[in-house]
Each structure stands twice: as structure tokens, then as C-alpha cells.
Design a protein around this motif. Sequence first.
Motif, PDB file in Angstrom:
ATOM      1  N   VAL A 149      -6.391   9.216   5.758  1.00 56.13           N
ATOM      2  CA  VAL A 149      -6.097   8.014   6.530  1.00 56.13           C
ATOM      3  C   VAL A 149      -4.659   7.595   6.222  1.00 56.13           C
ATOM      4  CG1 VAL A 149      -6.664   5.594   6.934  1.00 56.13           C
ATOM      5  CG2 VAL A 149      -8.498   7.250   6.525  1.00 56.13           C
ATOM      6  N   GLY A 150      -3.833   7.510   7.255  1.00 62.18           N
ATOM      7  CA  GLY A 150      -2.461   7.054   7.070  1.00 62.18           C
ATOM      8  C   GLY A 150      -2.409   5.548   6.893  1.00 62.18           C
ATOM      9  N   ALA A 151      -1.454   5.067   6.102  1.00 60.61           N
ATOM     10  CA  ALA A 151      -1.336   3.627   5.849  1.00 60.61           C
ATOM     11  C   ALA A 151       0.129   3.226   5.761  1.00 60.61           C
ATOM     12  CB  ALA A 151      -2.060   3.245   4.556  1.00 60.61           C
ATOM     13  N   GLN A 152       0.402   1.993   6.178  1.00 65.79           N
ATOM     14  CA  GLN A 152       1.735   1.434   6.037  1.00 65.79           C
ATOM     15  C   GLN A 152       1.632  -0.083   6.069  1.00 65.79           C
ATOM     16  OE1 GLN A 152       3.532   3.232   9.553  1.00 65.79           O
ATOM     17  NE2 GLN A 152       3.644   1.229  10.529  1.00 65.79           N
ATOM     18  N   VAL A 153       2.707  -0.739   5.613  1.00 64.98           N
ATOM     19  CA  VAL A 153       2.746  -2.196   5.542  1.00 64.98           C
ATOM     20  C   VAL A 153       3.889  -2.715   6.413  1.00 64.98           C
ATOM     21  CG1 VAL A 153       3.415  -4.100   4.004  1.00 64.98           C
ATOM     22  CG2 VAL A 153       1.613  -2.527   3.326  1.00 64.98           C
ATOM     23  N   PHE A 154       3.628  -3.812   7.133  1.00 67.44           N
ATOM     24  CA  PHE A 154       4.654  -4.552   7.848  1.00 67.44           C
ATOM     25  C   PHE A 154       4.901  -5.850   7.087  1.00 67.44           C
ATOM     26  CE2 PHE A 154       2.958  -1.843  11.140  1.00 67.44           C
ATOM     27  CZ  PHE A 154       4.068  -1.528  11.925  1.00 67.44           C
TER      28      PHE A 154
ATOM     29  N   PRO B 178       1.938  -9.902   4.194  1.00 68.37           N
ATOM     30  CA  PRO B 178       2.221  -8.762   5.078  1.00 68.37           C
ATOM     31  C   PRO B 178       0.992  -8.362   5.879  1.00 68.37           C
ATOM     32  CG  PRO B 178       1.863  -8.000   2.843  1.00 68.37           C
ATOM     33  CD  PRO B 178       1.836  -9.507   2.784  1.00 68.37           C
ATOM     34  N   SER B 179       1.208  -7.422   6.786  1.00 71.68           N
ATOM     35  CA  SER B 179       0.122  -6.840   7.573  1.00 71.68           C
ATOM     36  C   SER B 179      -0.046  -5.372   7.202  1.00 71.68           C
ATOM     37  CB  SER B 179       0.399  -6.969   9.073  1.00 71.68           C
ATOM     38  OG  SER B 179       0.409  -8.315   9.473  1.00 71.68           O
ATOM     39  N   LEU B 180      -1.257  -4.887   7.361  1.00 71.17           N
ATOM     40  CA  LEU B 180      -1.605  -3.505   7.021  1.00 71.17           C
ATOM     41  C   LEU B 180      -2.002  -2.744   8.274  1.00 71.17           C
ATOM     42  CD1 LEU B 180      -2.418  -1.269   4.904  1.00 71.17           C
ATOM     43  CD2 LEU B 180      -4.697  -2.323   4.918  1.00 71.17           C
ATOM     44  N   VAL B 181      -1.555  -1.507   8.378  1.00 72.68           N
ATOM     45  CA  VAL B 181      -1.944  -0.620   9.475  1.00 72.68           C
ATOM     46  C   VAL B 181      -2.599   0.628   8.887  1.00 72.68           C
ATOM     47  CG1 VAL B 181      -1.122   0.855  11.351  1.00 72.68           C
ATOM     48  CG2 VAL B 181      -0.156  -1.419  11.053  1.00 72.68           C
ATOM     49  N   LEU B 182      -3.771   0.992   9.416  1.00 68.98           N
ATOM     50  CA  LEU B 182      -4.455   2.223   9.024  1.00 68.98           C
ATOM     51  C   LEU B 182      -4.611   3.128  10.240  1.00 68.98           C
ATOM     52  CD1 LEU B 182      -7.366   0.939   6.713  1.00 68.98           C
ATOM     53  CD2 LEU B 182      -5.107   1.788   6.036  1.00 68.98           C
TER      54      LEU B 182
ATOM     55  N   PRO C  83      -1.269   9.594  -3.287  1.00 70.02           N
ATOM     56  CA  PRO C  83      -1.237  10.170  -1.942  1.00 70.02           C
ATOM     57  C   PRO C  83      -2.380  11.148  -1.725  1.00 70.02           C
ATOM     58  CG  PRO C  83       0.240  11.396  -3.350  1.00 70.02           C
ATOM     59  CD  PRO C  83      -0.344  10.284  -4.209  1.00 70.02           C
ATOM     60  N   ALA C  84      -2.514  11.602  -0.476  1.00 66.28           N
ATOM     61  CA  ALA C  84      -3.527  12.608  -0.147  1.00 66.28           C
ATOM     62  C   ALA C  84      -3.003  13.990  -0.528  1.00 66.28           C
ATOM     63  CB  ALA C  84      -3.851  12.568   1.345  1.00 66.28           C
ATOM     64  N   ILE C  85      -3.766  14.675  -1.379  1.00 69.84           N
ATOM     65  CA  ILE C  85      -3.401  16.013  -1.853  1.00 69.84           C
ATOM     66  C   ILE C  85      -4.586  16.945  -1.620  1.00 69.84           C
ATOM     67  CG2 ILE C  85      -2.727  17.410  -3.854  1.00 69.84           C
ATOM     68  CD1 ILE C  85      -0.578  15.449  -3.065  1.00 69.84           C
ATOM     69  N   LEU C  86      -4.319  18.166  -1.139  1.00 68.88           N
ATOM     70  CA  LEU C  86      -5.363  19.174  -0.981  1.00 68.88           C
ATOM     71  C   LEU C  86      -5.493  19.980  -2.267  1.00 68.88           C
ATOM     72  CD1 LEU C  86      -4.688  20.534   2.621  1.00 68.88           C
ATOM     73  CD2 LEU C  86      -6.643  19.175   1.877  1.00 68.88           C
ATOM     74  N   CYS C  87      -6.737  20.203  -2.711  1.00 69.63           N
ATOM     75  CA  CYS C  87      -6.964  20.970  -3.930  1.00 69.63           C
ATOM     76  C   CYS C  87      -7.071  22.461  -3.593  1.00 69.63           C
ATOM     77  CB  CYS C  87      -8.215  20.467  -4.652  1.00 69.63           C
ATOM     78  SG  CYS C  87      -9.592  19.988  -3.588  1.00 69.63           S
ATOM     79  N   VAL C  88      -5.972  23.001  -3.096  1.00 73.57           N
ATOM     80  CA  VAL C  88      -5.891  24.417  -2.758  1.00 73.57           C
ATOM     81  C   VAL C  88      -4.532  24.945  -3.202  1.00 73.57           C
ATOM     82  CG1 VAL C  88      -7.445  24.211  -0.776  1.00 73.57           C
ATOM     83  CG2 VAL C  88      -4.984  23.950  -0.443  1.00 73.57           C
ATOM     84  N   ARG C  89      -4.461  26.253  -3.330  1.00 70.83           N
ATOM     85  CA  ARG C  89      -3.194  26.915  -3.641  1.00 70.83           C
ATOM     86  C   ARG C  89      -3.103  28.207  -2.844  1.00 70.83           C
ATOM     87  NH1 ARG C  89      -4.521  31.047  -7.116  1.00 70.83           N
ATOM     88  NH2 ARG C  89      -6.496  30.788  -8.263  1.00 70.83           N
ATOM     89  N   GLN C  90      -1.897  28.697  -2.717  1.00 74.17           N
ATOM     90  CA  GLN C  90      -1.657  29.939  -1.993  1.00 74.17           C
ATOM     91  C   GLN C  90      -1.505  31.102  -2.972  1.00 74.17           C
ATOM     92  OE1 GLN C  90      -1.579  30.191   1.451  1.00 74.17           O
ATOM     93  NE2 GLN C  90      -2.181  28.031   1.445  1.00 74.17           N
TER      94      GLN C  90
ATOM     95  N   VAL D 244       0.861  -1.176   0.000  1.00 71.35           N
ATOM     96  CA  VAL D 244       0.000   0.000   0.000  1.00 71.35           C
ATOM     97  C   VAL D 244       0.897   1.225   0.000  1.00 71.35           C
ATOM     98  CG1 VAL D 244      -0.177   0.293   2.509  1.00 71.35           C
ATOM     99  CG2 VAL D 244      -2.083   0.995   1.063  1.00 71.35           C
ATOM    100  N   GLY D 245       0.424   2.320  -0.575  1.00 73.94           N
ATOM    101  CA  GLY D 245       1.210   3.539  -0.583  1.00 73.94           C
ATOM    102  C   GLY D 245       1.560   3.970   0.836  1.00 73.94           C
ATOM    103  N   ARG D 246       2.819   4.210   1.091  1.00 70.68           N
ATOM    104  CA  ARG D 246       3.267   4.612   2.419  1.00 70.68           C
ATOM    105  C   ARG D 246       2.935   6.068   2.669  1.00 70.68           C
ATOM    106  NH1 ARG D 246       9.444   6.246   3.904  1.00 70.68           N
ATOM    107  NH2 ARG D 246       9.020   7.083   5.985  1.00 70.68           N
ATOM    108  N   GLY D 247       2.103   6.326   3.696  1.00 69.63           N
ATOM    109  CA  GLY D 247       1.773   7.699   4.043  1.00 69.63           C
ATOM    110  C   GLY D 247       0.283   7.959   4.018  1.00 69.63           C
ATOM    111  N   ASP D 248      -0.082   9.195   3.713  1.00 70.96           N
ATOM    112  CA  ASP D 248      -1.476   9.619   3.791  1.00 70.96           C
ATOM    113  C   ASP D 248      -2.251   9.315   2.511  1.00 70.96           C
ATOM    114  OD1 ASP D 248      -1.120  10.583   6.339  1.00 70.96           O
ATOM    115  OD2 ASP D 248      -0.761  12.647   5.697  1.00 70.96           O
ATOM    116  N   HIS D 249      -3.436   8.727   2.693  1.00 71.00           N
ATOM    117  CA  HIS D 249      -4.362   8.455   1.600  1.00 71.00           C
ATOM    118  C   HIS D 249      -5.590   9.348   1.756  1.00 71.00           C
ATOM    119  CE1 HIS D 249      -2.724   4.355   0.276  1.00 71.00           C
ATOM    120  NE2 HIS D 249      -1.921   4.772   1.246  1.00 71.00           N
TER     121      HIS D 249
END
Length: 236
Positions: A59-64, A73-77, A177-184, A33-38
Amino acid sequence: MKTHRVLVWMVPLGCAAWLGACGVEQPAPQCTVGRGDHAVRYTLKTGTGTCSLKTAEIVGAQVFREPGSGVPPSLVLKPKPLADNAGNDANPTHSVTSLGDFTTEYPGEDGVCAVPGMSEARQTVNLEGGTTVEVSYRWSGLRIQGQAAIPGTQWTAELTYSEGDCTATYEAVGVFPAILCVRQETGPDGKPVTVRDPRVCEQPRPGLSIDPAFPVTCDDSTNLCVLDGQPPVLKP
């Protein structure tokens, strides 16, 4: 469930935008699974009240994984609302993460890696006036895309969410990954302001970007770039 494992971060590098380079002769990647924020989009199935108001969240995700063991493997959310409040839990024995095991080390013939069930993530939240409320996440039926073109970056699941006396169930659709649809930009007073911009979802950016072959849309209430469609989905 397996609890003692060497932690291996798996960073999938999607090649959906370059399918010509991902021929059928390439071996299937291991379940990951993609490592980091989904960014997870929710569609309400049952429930009312406060519990029924979710539209999208991080939701954060990682694999063991035990390298070379051949063991799935195992998944953590870890949902961001629980992670943000972890230090304020009135019950320190609670876990803000859910743990579950993949059924196989490699994707099945349908290109899917399955995690049938996960442990409950729970938190006792302190409210004003000295009261508390119990919040819990129960994930089940995870189907994580494991094809070479979508290695752990699109997935579906069912979420049962409880808050106090209410409960709701959702269909969850995740994208990495998790991306916000905003700009500065600069406001009239010369100070920086945040502006909603759905085009950001499909723009390349330093570091992690959503695969340009994924159809995405900007969630109205959270400004998260979420998957537009049901996995596995690519642009025509």
C-alpha cells in the motif's frame, strides 16, 4: 476534508536501532508516514469467499502538509492492486486513493497519530467476457506510531474490503518500507532465477531498508517482509 494543500514528502529516518541517540529530551516529530510503499499484513476479522483471502499486500502512502500552518496533515493511501489497474477502470470518475485527516499535528501522549476515517477507494474492473466487478477499500481507525524511534513506519488500521457481492473486514498492520524476501541467483541453465529467502528482510540494502530493530517475517503467500507483532514493537 482538506483538499488544497502543498505536497510535502516526509521521509522518516528511524532511529530504533540506535535508541541511545534518541533520548527523551528530543522533541516529538510531527505526525507523518513513511513516503512510498508499505508492506501491510492482514488478519481476517469477518467475511468469506474471495474477499476473505488477503494475507498481505503493498500500500502506497504519503502525507500532505501546509508548512507552518499548525494544521494537522492529511494522509493518502493507494493499494497496489488498484494502482496497477488504474488505467483499466471502466469508470474514470473513481479514485484509487483514500484521503483522511490526522486529528493532531503532533503525536498524543501515547506516541500515536490518529486518522479516524478515510474516503473510499473504488475501482470497476473489466473481466473477461465483457463483465465487470466493483472493488473497494475503506480504511478506518488508523493508528500511526509517531515516536522518535518509530516515526510513521509502523501502523494499524481496520480495512473493509469489497469485491462484487462479498465483503470482508481485516485488521491491517503496516511497516515501512515494503521489501520482498527474495533474492536473485543463477539457475542450472545459467539464467537468473528468483529464490525465496526470509533472511533478506533483515539485511541492509542500498536505498531503503527496514529498521533492523523491527521484528519482521516473510509472508508465505506474497513474499513480503511484514511486521511480526503489534505496533509499537521492537526486538528485545
